[in-house]
Write a protein that holds these residues in place. Structure first.
Motif, PDB file in Angstrom:
ATOM      1  N   ASP A   7      22.596  53.271 191.717  1.00  0.00           N
ATOM      2  CA  ASP A   7      21.991  52.016 191.273  1.00  0.00           C
ATOM      3  C   ASP A   7      21.364  52.133 189.879  1.00  0.00           C
ATOM      4  N   PHE A   8      21.850  53.063 189.052  1.00  0.00           N
ATOM      5  CA  PHE A   8      21.420  53.156 187.663  1.00  0.00           C
ATOM      6  C   PHE A   8      22.357  52.292 186.822  1.00  0.00           C
ATOM      7  N   LEU A   9      22.193  50.986 186.956  1.00  0.00           N
ATOM      8  CA  LEU A   9      23.171  50.056 186.376  1.00  0.00           C
ATOM      9  C   LEU A   9      23.118  50.048 184.851  1.00  0.00           C
ATOM     10  N   ALA A  10      21.924  50.235 184.275  1.00  0.00           N
ATOM     11  CA  ALA A  10      21.824  50.207 182.814  1.00  0.00           C
ATOM     12  C   ALA A  10      22.644  51.341 182.189  1.00  0.00           C
ATOM     13  N   LEU A  11      22.443  52.555 182.702  1.00  0.00           N
ATOM     14  CA  LEU A  11      23.205  53.686 182.176  1.00  0.00           C
ATOM     15  C   LEU A  11      24.684  53.578 182.530  1.00  0.00           C
ATOM     16  N   PHE A  12      24.968  53.043 183.734  1.00  0.00           N
ATOM     17  CA  PHE A  12      26.368  52.904 184.143  1.00  0.00           C
ATOM     18  C   PHE A  12      27.128  51.976 183.205  1.00  0.00           C
ATOM     19  N   TRP A  13      26.572  50.813 182.921  1.00  0.00           N
ATOM     20  CA  TRP A  13      27.288  49.855 182.082  1.00  0.00           C
ATOM     21  C   TRP A  13      27.347  50.308 180.631  1.00  0.00           C
ATOM     22  N   GLY A  71      27.660  53.451 179.676  1.00  0.00           N
ATOM     23  CA  GLY A  71      28.770  54.399 179.672  1.00  0.00           C
ATOM     24  C   GLY A  71      30.120  53.730 179.815  1.00  0.00           C
ATOM     25  N   MET A  72      30.193  52.700 180.659  1.00  0.00           N
ATOM     26  CA  MET A  72      31.451  51.979 180.831  1.00  0.00           C
ATOM     27  C   MET A  72      31.905  51.328 179.529  1.00  0.00           C
ATOM     28  N   MET A  73      30.977  50.719 178.811  1.00  0.00           N
ATOM     29  CA  MET A  73      31.356  50.076 177.563  1.00  0.00           C
ATOM     30  C   MET A  73      31.755  51.093 176.502  1.00  0.00           C
ATOM     31  N   LEU A  74      31.062  52.225 176.461  1.00  0.00           N
ATOM     32  CA  LEU A  74      31.445  53.260 175.500  1.00  0.00           C
ATOM     33  C   LEU A  74      32.826  53.829 175.799  1.00  0.00           C
ATOM     34  N   ALA A  75      33.208  53.831 177.067  1.00  0.00           N
ATOM     35  CA  ALA A  75      34.514  54.376 177.437  1.00  0.00           C
ATOM     36  C   ALA A  75      35.631  53.350 177.312  1.00  0.00           C
TER      37      ALA A  75
END
Length: 662
Positions: free
Chosen positions: A292-298, A300-304
């Motif tokens: 549930d660490f959505l800020a870091l998840f998104w 990273g997703m955008m950087l990838a």
């Protein structure tokens, strides 16, 4: 599921706030006056007051190590999340059975077929409609037309689904199931259309096309199932457990795609490291989402994903761009750069939204950090918009400059020369203006008050203007030279001690290329009066000297014939405006008469014509026995002295006197 979870999380926070508010309001209403009096009496007690002051001082003291508290808080949050998921696993079956039973019972009571069967019927009708439309089209289509065909068939499929859904009135539970299921189906169909376009443009391979299609189908189904479970009041922890279980196949497919995509470079160390980093990144992102660490998840997703999305978008837009030239027009730039800007702005806005509702900081400086992060996100959007405006303006100016030619009527040439002169100056001024606007806007978004900054800059500008009057004079003079259209790029001018062809401009100076090669960079304030030798036409005059006995009428006829021959010349004939002609006797000199000859031609071509005319005049005069006047010197003296000198020479011993010696 990825898109809905931040929205659902913020909604959950709002609902929790409302619940706490509703729980506290009745307590306040039923509070007894005696308890309130007792509370006030305790607050007036000296011991209670001292204890409260000490407690407040302890809370206001800064913590010794913010990092320790931060790590412990995240550890506690992760542990609570993990324990909640483990506790929710045994209840998954019961929750699903309850939901399925409720949907079936509603369908039976309404006299309708089950929701799954109704979904299959609607999807089958939409697919059949699209198939019939495709069969009506020719099989072989150009690549650009094939892209339009995909968009059109997608529109027909979406319209068919929407019409069939809105044609009937559905029960509440079935409406929710069908709505999210059909939305997921349309999303999968949109992804399929984009993949087909990319496959037609040879951007993706057939194997990648099939894997990506399966991945998108599973992702859309998972998102629809998660949304349906939430709308049917499935417990939050049960939904999270279900989402994590359904996401495992997605992670496996993603890892397999990374493995297959980078298998060609596995022989080198760089290839192995790249594949290991890709797989590790996918697993880490999945773990962040599970925790549930959505800020870091998104983030990273955008950087990838954003760099890959930009690469694919550039390939698609360039492949189907209407312009194939090395200088793209404004439409192509709008298509390419606009697509990039839309992708980047959407990614930045989404990450900003997630970070705004899932902020990872808990210290007292949270407001300042929020302001900085929000300003950074907004600044990226502003810079993207300004970059799009600059690219469009630059492409338009470049296309206009490339369209300027050196052929046509005099008015057209003058207009195009003026464009060639003014457009680069306008482009530089626009770049400076956009740069200033971007800088001030970014500072404003970062929380800096730009009002005093602008006022201070104005005062400093006035001071600099007084201190650099020469620079201001050069800039202002250049503006008025351009407004007066005193010269243009490519024209030959004379200004004081400087002569040459105008090569380029800046805001302060002009570059002149001398006919012998050197370049003069002259400030506008030093030009003064301008002599422009490249406008409209020029008259060239020169003189020849002939003896007094020369027949002027014969010379006139010869010059007229030479003028006719020059006009008939294939290279020089088009340069004449008025032919070569004899003007008459200009002056009577000491040893001959001077005849004036003139002709009118296009600017800058008089030297070539004059050289040719000189050569033809010399040949014509030689053929007709006409000489050019030359100075003659006659030497005379006393005859007696000459005879005595001759006799003295003859009387010298051993001296032979010849007529030449005399």
């Amino acid at each position: 599921m990825y898109i809905l979870r931040p929205l659902l999380f913020s909604l959950f926070l709002c609902l929790c706030g409302l619940t706490n508010l509703q729980a506290q309001t009745p307590a306040a209403r039923i509070a007894q006056p005696s308890k309130i009096d007792e509370l006030l009496r305790l607050l007036e007690d000296e011991d209670v007051r001292v204890w409260l002051e000490r407690k407040q001082d302890a809370l206001s003291e800064p913590r010794d190590n913010e990092a320790v508290w931060f790590i412990e808080e995240w550890e506690a949050r992760s542990r609570a999340r993990f324990n909640a998921l483990l506790a929710a696993v045994p209840r998954v079956g019961d929750e699903l059975s309850r939901v399925v039973s409720a949907i079936r019972q509603e369908a039976r009571s309404s006299g309708l077929v089950p929701a799954a069967l109704m979904f299959v019927i609607i999807a089958g009708i939409a697919v059949s409609t699209e198939w019939i439309f495709r069969r009506s089209l020719p099989e072989a289509l150009p690549r650009g037309q094939a892209a339009y065909t995909e968009i059109l068939t997608l529109s027909i499929f979406t319209a068919s689904v929407a019409i069939l859904f809105f044609l009937f009135t559905w029960p509440p539970l079935m409406r929710v199931v069908l709505l999210y299921s059909l939305v997921a189906l349309i999303a999968w169909r949109l992804a399929t259309a984009l993949l087909r376009i990319a496959l037609a443009a040879s951007i993706v391979s057939a194997r990648s096309y099939s894997r990506t299609q399966i991945f998108v189908a599973l992702l859309a189904a998972t998102m629809a199932f998660s949304a349906i479970c939430e709308r049917l009041a499935v417990a939050a922890d049960v939904r999270s457990a279900l989402a994590i279980g359904l996401s495992i196949p997605l992670v496996v497919i993603a890892v397999a795609m990374i493995w297959r995509e980078r298998s060609s470079d596995v022989g080198s160390l760089q290839g192995r490291v790249s594949r290991a980093m890709g797989i590790s990144g996918a697993v880490v992102l999945w773990l962040l989402w599970c925790g549930d660490f959505l800020a870091l998840f998104w983030l990273g997703m955008m950087l990838a994903l954003v760099p890959r999305a930009l690469s694919i978008a550039d390939s698609l837009t360039l492949s189907f761009s209407p312009s194939r030239s090395s200088l793209p027009d404004a439409k192509s730039v709008l298509l390419v750069r606009g697509t990039r800007a839309i992708i980047l702005i959407a990614a930045v806005d989404w990450v900003a939204f997630v970070w705004r509702h899932n902020f990872p900081f808990v210290s007292g400086e949270v407001t300042l950090i929020r302001t900085i992060i929000a300003g950074a996100f907004n600044s990226v959007v502003i810079l993207l918009i300004i970059d799009l405006v600059w690219q469009l303006a630059k492409a338009y100016i470049t296309s206009k400059l490339s369209d300027v030619s050196d052929e046509g009527t005099s008015n057209a040439l003058a207009r195009e020369s003026r464009l060639r002169t003014l457009l680069p100056v306008f482009r530089n001024a626009l770049a400076a203006a956009l740069l200033c606007v971007a800088g001030l806007t970014v500072l404003s978004e970062m929380g800096v008050k730009i009002g005093p900054l602008v006022a201070g800059a104005g005062v400093v500008g006035v001071a600099i203007g007084f201190g650099s009057q020469t620079l201001v004079k050069d800039v202002v003079s250049g503006i008025f030279y351009l407004l007066d259209d005193a010269f243009r790029v490519g024209e030959y001018i004379e200004a004081g001690n400087y002569t040459g062809v105008v090569e380029s401009f800046s805001l302060r100076s002009v570059r002149l290329r001398h006919h012998r090669g050197p370049i003069f960079t002259v400030p506008f304030g030093s030009l003064g009066a301008i002599k422009n030798a490249s406008r409209d036409w020029t008259v060239d005059k020169f003189r020849i000297r002939v003896p007094f006995k020369t027949d002027v009428d014969k010379v006139r006829k010869l010059i007229k014939e030479i003028g006719a021959q020059l006009q008939a010349d294939p290279q020089l004939g088009s340069l004449f405006i008025e032919p070569l002609k004899l003007k008459g006797v200009e002056q009577i000199g000491e040893y001959g008469i001077e005849l004036g000859i003139a002709f009118t031609c296009k600017p800058g071509e008089q030297t070539v014509i004059r050289r040719k005319a000189y050569a033809m005049l010399m040949q014509a005069f030689h053929d007709n026995g006409i000489d050019f006047a030359q100075p003659v010197v006659q030497v005379s003296g006393d005859e007696k002295e000459t005879a005595a000198a001759t006799l003295a020479v003859r009387q010298r011993p051993g001296k032979t006197v010849t007529p030449d010696t005399v």
